[in-house]
Every structure is written in C-alpha cells, then in structure tokens.
Write a protein that holds these residues in place. Structure first.
Motif, PDB file in Angstrom:
ATOM      1  N   ALA A   1       1.189  -0.870  -0.035  1.00 52.44           N
ATOM      2  CA  ALA A   1       0.112  -0.280  -0.175  1.00 52.44           C
ATOM      3  C   ALA A   1       1.209   1.518  -0.097  1.00 52.44           C
ATOM      4  CB  ALA A   1      -1.253   0.281   1.323  1.00 52.44           C
ATOM      5  N   ARG A   2       2.210   1.282   0.404  1.00 53.25           N
ATOM      6  CA  ARG A   2       2.915   2.290   0.716  1.00 53.25           C
ATOM      7  C   ARG A   2       3.816   2.418  -0.908  1.00 53.25           C
ATOM      8  NH1 ARG A   2       6.382   5.045   4.453  1.00 53.25           N
ATOM      9  NH2 ARG A   2       7.512   6.695   2.775  1.00 53.25           N
ATOM     10  N   THR A   3       4.424   1.532  -1.057  1.00 47.16           N
ATOM     11  CA  THR A   3       5.468   1.698  -2.103  1.00 47.16           C
ATOM     12  C   THR A   3       5.168   0.329  -3.053  1.00 47.16           C
ATOM     13  OG1 THR A   3       7.380   1.419  -2.872  1.00 47.16           O
ATOM     14  CG2 THR A   3       7.273   0.435  -1.305  1.00 47.16           C
ATOM     15  N   ARG A   4       6.359   0.326  -3.889  1.00 44.24           N
ATOM     16  CA  ARG A   4       6.275  -0.965  -4.979  1.00 44.24           C
ATOM     17  C   ARG A   4       7.027  -2.253  -4.524  1.00 44.24           C
ATOM     18  NH1 ARG A   4       8.659  -1.552 -11.653  1.00 44.24           N
ATOM     19  NH2 ARG A   4       8.410  -3.540 -11.804  1.00 44.24           N
ATOM     20  N   LEU A   5       6.413  -3.539  -3.840  1.00 46.50           N
ATOM     21  CA  LEU A   5       7.385  -3.753  -3.298  1.00 46.50           C
ATOM     22  C   LEU A   5       7.085  -5.404  -4.356  1.00 46.50           C
ATOM     23  CD1 LEU A   5       8.039  -5.671  -0.605  1.00 46.50           C
ATOM     24  CD2 LEU A   5       5.324  -6.942  -0.412  1.00 46.50           C
ATOM     25  N   ILE A   6       8.646  -5.581  -4.219  1.00 50.22           N
ATOM     26  CA  ILE A   6       8.734  -6.974  -5.580  1.00 50.22           C
ATOM     27  C   ILE A   6       9.527  -8.178  -4.102  1.00 50.22           C
ATOM     28  CG2 ILE A   6      10.495  -7.057  -7.195  1.00 50.22           C
ATOM     29  CD1 ILE A   6      10.241  -4.267  -7.493  1.00 50.22           C
ATOM     30  N   THR A   7       8.981  -9.161  -4.377  1.00 48.44           N
ATOM     31  CA  THR A   7       9.259 -10.440  -3.026  1.00 48.44           C
ATOM     32  C   THR A   7      10.032 -12.025  -4.270  1.00 48.44           C
ATOM     33  OG1 THR A   7       7.378 -10.953  -3.031  1.00 48.44           O
ATOM     34  CG2 THR A   7       8.538 -10.040  -1.366  1.00 48.44           C
ATOM     35  N   PRO A   8      10.851 -12.287  -4.896  1.00 46.20           N
ATOM     36  CA  PRO A   8      11.548 -13.321  -5.637  1.00 46.20           C
ATOM     37  C   PRO A   8      11.813 -13.971  -4.804  1.00 46.20           C
ATOM     38  CG  PRO A   8      13.156 -10.929  -5.362  1.00 46.20           C
ATOM     39  CD  PRO A   8      11.777 -10.985  -4.584  1.00 46.20           C
ATOM     40  N   ASP A   9      11.610 -15.082  -5.370  1.00 44.15           N
ATOM     41  CA  ASP A   9      11.674 -16.951  -4.599  1.00 44.15           C
ATOM     42  C   ASP A   9      13.658 -16.710  -5.416  1.00 44.15           C
ATOM     43  OD1 ASP A   9       9.385 -17.515  -3.809  1.00 44.15           O
ATOM     44  OD2 ASP A   9       8.901 -19.191  -5.955  1.00 44.15           O
ATOM     45  N   GLN A  10      14.534 -17.154  -4.630  1.00 44.95           N
ATOM     46  CA  GLN A  10      15.521 -16.866  -4.745  1.00 44.95           C
ATOM     47  C   GLN A  10      16.150 -18.532  -5.297  1.00 44.95           C
ATOM     48  OE1 GLN A  10      18.433 -15.691  -2.267  1.00 44.95           O
ATOM     49  NE2 GLN A  10      17.050 -15.358  -0.932  1.00 44.95           N
ATOM     50  N   ARG A  11      16.707 -18.849  -6.355  1.00 41.36           N
ATOM     51  CA  ARG A  11      17.073 -19.617  -7.366  1.00 41.36           C
ATOM     52  C   ARG A  11      17.096 -21.075  -6.430  1.00 41.36           C
ATOM     53  NH1 ARG A  11      23.047 -19.468  -9.781  1.00 41.36           N
ATOM     54  NH2 ARG A  11      22.751 -17.726 -10.648  1.00 41.36           N
TER      55      ARG A  11
ATOM     56  N   ASP B   1      27.151 -15.150  -4.846  1.00 40.94           N
ATOM     57  CA  ASP B   1      27.932 -13.952  -5.423  1.00 40.94           C
ATOM     58  C   ASP B   1      26.146 -14.292  -6.855  1.00 40.94           C
ATOM     59  OD1 ASP B   1      29.342 -12.736  -3.970  1.00 40.94           O
ATOM     60  OD2 ASP B   1      31.172 -13.597  -4.832  1.00 40.94           O
ATOM     61  N   ASP B   2      26.642 -15.447  -6.805  1.00 40.61           N
ATOM     62  CA  ASP B   2      25.851 -15.781  -7.705  1.00 40.61           C
ATOM     63  C   ASP B   2      23.958 -15.833  -7.360  1.00 40.61           C
ATOM     64  OD1 ASP B   2      27.821 -16.733  -9.960  1.00 40.61           O
ATOM     65  OD2 ASP B   2      27.811 -18.845  -8.984  1.00 40.61           O
ATOM     66  N   ALA B   3      24.050 -15.671  -6.062  1.00 37.51           N
ATOM     67  CA  ALA B   3      22.084 -14.513  -5.759  1.00 37.51           C
ATOM     68  C   ALA B   3      21.455 -13.619  -5.955  1.00 37.51           C
ATOM     69  CB  ALA B   3      22.220 -16.064  -4.717  1.00 37.51           C
TER      70      ALA B   3
ATOM     71  N   MET C   1      18.856 -15.611   5.265  1.00 40.36           N
ATOM     72  CA  MET C   1      20.058 -15.893   4.265  1.00 40.36           C
ATOM     73  C   MET C   1      19.300 -14.753   3.232  1.00 40.36           C
ATOM     74  SD  MET C   1      19.796 -18.760   1.249  1.00 40.36           S
ATOM     75  CE  MET C   1      18.835 -18.608   0.382  1.00 40.36           C
ATOM     76  N   GLY C   2      17.867 -14.288   3.508  1.00 38.82           N
ATOM     77  CA  GLY C   2      18.186 -13.397   2.019  1.00 38.82           C
ATOM     78  C   GLY C   2      18.596 -11.874   2.544  1.00 38.82           C
ATOM     79  N   GLY C   3      19.124 -11.921   3.941  1.00 38.80           N
ATOM     80  CA  GLY C   3      19.874 -10.522   3.907  1.00 38.80           C
ATOM     81  C   GLY C   3      21.721 -11.297   3.918  1.00 38.80           C
ATOM     82  N   TYR C   4      22.132 -11.968   3.815  1.00 36.30           N
ATOM     83  CA  TYR C   4      22.990 -12.934   3.320  1.00 36.30           C
ATOM     84  C   TYR C   4      23.354 -11.798   2.310  1.00 36.30           C
ATOM     85  CZ  TYR C   4      23.155 -15.558   7.781  1.00 36.30           C
ATOM     86  OH  TYR C   4      22.927 -16.088   8.428  1.00 36.30           O
ATOM     87  N   VAL C   5      22.284 -12.362   1.246  1.00 42.35           N
ATOM     88  CA  VAL C   5      21.993 -12.145  -0.726  1.00 42.35           C
ATOM     89  C   VAL C   5      21.767  -9.937  -0.155  1.00 42.35           C
ATOM     90  CG1 VAL C   5      21.031 -12.146  -2.694  1.00 42.35           C
ATOM     91  CG2 VAL C   5      21.209 -14.537  -1.109  1.00 42.35           C
TER      92      VAL C   5
ATOM     93  N   ARG D   1      25.970 -24.978   1.054  1.00 39.63           N
ATOM     94  CA  ARG D   1      26.437 -24.539   0.272  1.00 39.63           C
ATOM     95  C   ARG D   1      26.950 -23.354  -0.254  1.00 39.63           C
ATOM     96  NH1 ARG D   1      25.712 -30.275  -2.896  1.00 39.63           N
ATOM     97  NH2 ARG D   1      26.650 -31.384  -1.552  1.00 39.63           N
ATOM     98  N   ALA D   2      26.034 -22.184  -0.663  1.00 38.60           N
ATOM     99  CA  ALA D   2      26.503 -21.019  -0.855  1.00 38.60           C
ATOM    100  C   ALA D   2      26.765 -20.036   0.766  1.00 38.60           C
ATOM    101  CB  ALA D   2      25.557 -20.295  -1.821  1.00 38.60           C
ATOM    102  N   MET D   3      25.696 -20.545   1.182  1.00 34.75           N
ATOM    103  CA  MET D   3      26.059 -19.753   2.758  1.00 34.75           C
ATOM    104  C   MET D   3      26.733 -20.119   3.762  1.00 34.75           C
ATOM    105  SD  MET D   3      22.063 -19.137   4.065  1.00 34.75           S
ATOM    106  CE  MET D   3      21.321 -21.255   4.039  1.00 34.75           C
TER     107      MET D   3
END
Length: 249
Positions: A28-38, A55-57, A80-84, A174-176
């Motif tokens: 309601a405040r802004t455009r929100l984008i929430t992708p699924d990660q690989r 880095d690939d993520a 993990m989203g914070g790590y990305v 493994r990425a984390m």
C-alpha cells in the motif's frame, strides 16, 4: 506512494510466501517485489558447474532489477535473504537506496557452522528433505513462545520448508557456508538502514543485529519482543510498522 521500490529476499529454507503477512501494508506504501531465490520456491536452480556462491544469488537480484528497469531500490532480506542483500551491497552498492536487514548478520560462518551446513547439504541430496529438515529447523527458526502459543505459524513454516526442492536446499547451504564477512561493506554503506531482530532469535541474536547497526553509518535498530528468527511470520504487524515508519522517500 513512495518513489523507491522495495525488494525483499526470503530466508532459508522457505520461499517468498514468508512475506505474505506483511505484503498488504507494504504494498500500500510502495511497489513491493519479493522474488523466490534460485532453487527455492518457483525459481529453478540453474544448471552450472560453478561452486555455490551467494555472489551468484546477488547477480540474480541485479538481473531482476535490470529486467524491471529499476536503477535503485530499497533492498532487504531475512536470514539468508540478508546475506544475499549484503552480497548485492558488496557487488553493486550504487543500486541500493536503503537497506532492510531482518534477523541476519554480517559475519561469516564459524568452522562448526560451516561443517553443519555442508553435512545438511549432503543429507538433502542423498535422502531428500522429507521427515527431518522441518523437524531440525523449526525449533531454531521460531521462538519458544511462538511454538507453544501459535500452532498456525508452526504449521505454515513446516509447510514452506517441506515444499522446497532438495537440490535448492543443498545449494543454499553450500552458498551460505562459503560467504565472506560483510562488516566492511556495512561500514561503507552510504544509505539509511533498518535492522530488525527478534528478541528471542537464537540463530542471529540481537547482539549480531546491534553489531550491524553499529557498523552502519545511518541505522535504526528494532528489537521485537517474543519473536525468534522469522519475525515477518511471527510478528508481521511489528515488522511492517518498523519498515513503514522508517521508509525513505
């Protein structure tokens, strides 16, 4: 409407549905984008010979911004989203107009944590994840208060975990495990930042959140009582309010 879109990256081992309870007030405040990660949710794991790396993520996120023709966004993530998010900050700080760091940390894994991740990755590949991953994760992801008083949240988290592909679970672990320390990137971040943490988070405790807030030049810290590691599911109203009260225009 705020001018800056908000991109939120989900935690491991769930997908973007973890943001459902905060989606309406934020959108309601802004455009929100929430992708699924690989490899998680509806996003396939690319076929590649490269070693798993956040880095690939991060490149996936930048490619998404390019496709959407977004020069700069407020970027955030949980766990993990914070790590990305921090990987994007290291790679392309000019694309970030603000940071939202939710139940995450800047430090790399300890040797013990890294070994545990690699063991879990191998088990996911050899056995699948049914029957053990949710049992192992839920006590760490949710506070005792949430687990005892809110069975619907526990059921949602279990459902999200059990919906993930074993290969994506293994890749993420493994990425984390391979991620570097990002404290210096935080020190150099010339944008406003919001750090949110559950008071009962045992995975990335409040001390880790305070360390990030202290490293950032312009940060607000919000500690949410009674919540554990998945505050957007455990305390969605408080998470949405914190973001909206802080949001840069």
């Amino acid at each position: 409407m705020a001018d800056l879109p908000l991109v939120l990256l989900h935690a491991y081992p769930v997908d973007a549905r973890m943001w459902n309870a905060v989606r309406e007030p934020l959108a309601a405040r802004t455009r929100l984008i929430t992708p699924d990660q690989r490899g998680l949710g509806r996003t396939p794991l690319p076929e590649t010979d490269r070693e798993p790396s956040l880095d690939d993520a991060a490149r996936d996120v930048l490619a998404l911004l390019d496709r959407l023709e977004l020069d700069r966004v407020v970027l955030g993530g949980c766990s993990m989203g914070g790590y990305v998010t921090l990987a994007v900050l290291r790679a392309a700080p000019e694309r970030i107009a603000g940071l939202v760091l939710v139940d995450t940390k800047a430090g790399a894994d300890t040797d013990e944590a890294r070994a545990n991740r690699l063991t879990a990755a191998e088990r996911a590949e050899s056995e699948g994840i049914t029957g053990w991953l949710a049992d192992a994760m839920v006590p760490n992801l949710l506070s005792e208060q949430t687990r005892q008083a809110r069975p619907e949240v526990v059921a949602t988290v279990r459902e999200l975990i059990e919906a993930q592909a074993p290969a994506g679970v293994a890749w993420a672990q493994r990425a984390m495990a391979a991620r570097p320390d990002s404290t210096e990137a935080l020190r150099q971040a010339g944008v406003p930042a919001l750090v949110i943490v559950g008071e009962q988070d045992t995975v990335t405790p409040p001390d880790e959140a305070r360390a990030m807030a202290d490293a950032l030049p312009d940060a607000r810290l919000e500690v949410l009582p009674g919540a554990g590691h998945l505050t957007p599911l455990e305390a969605p109203d408080a998470v949405a309010k914190a973001i909206l009260d802080w949001y840069p225009s």
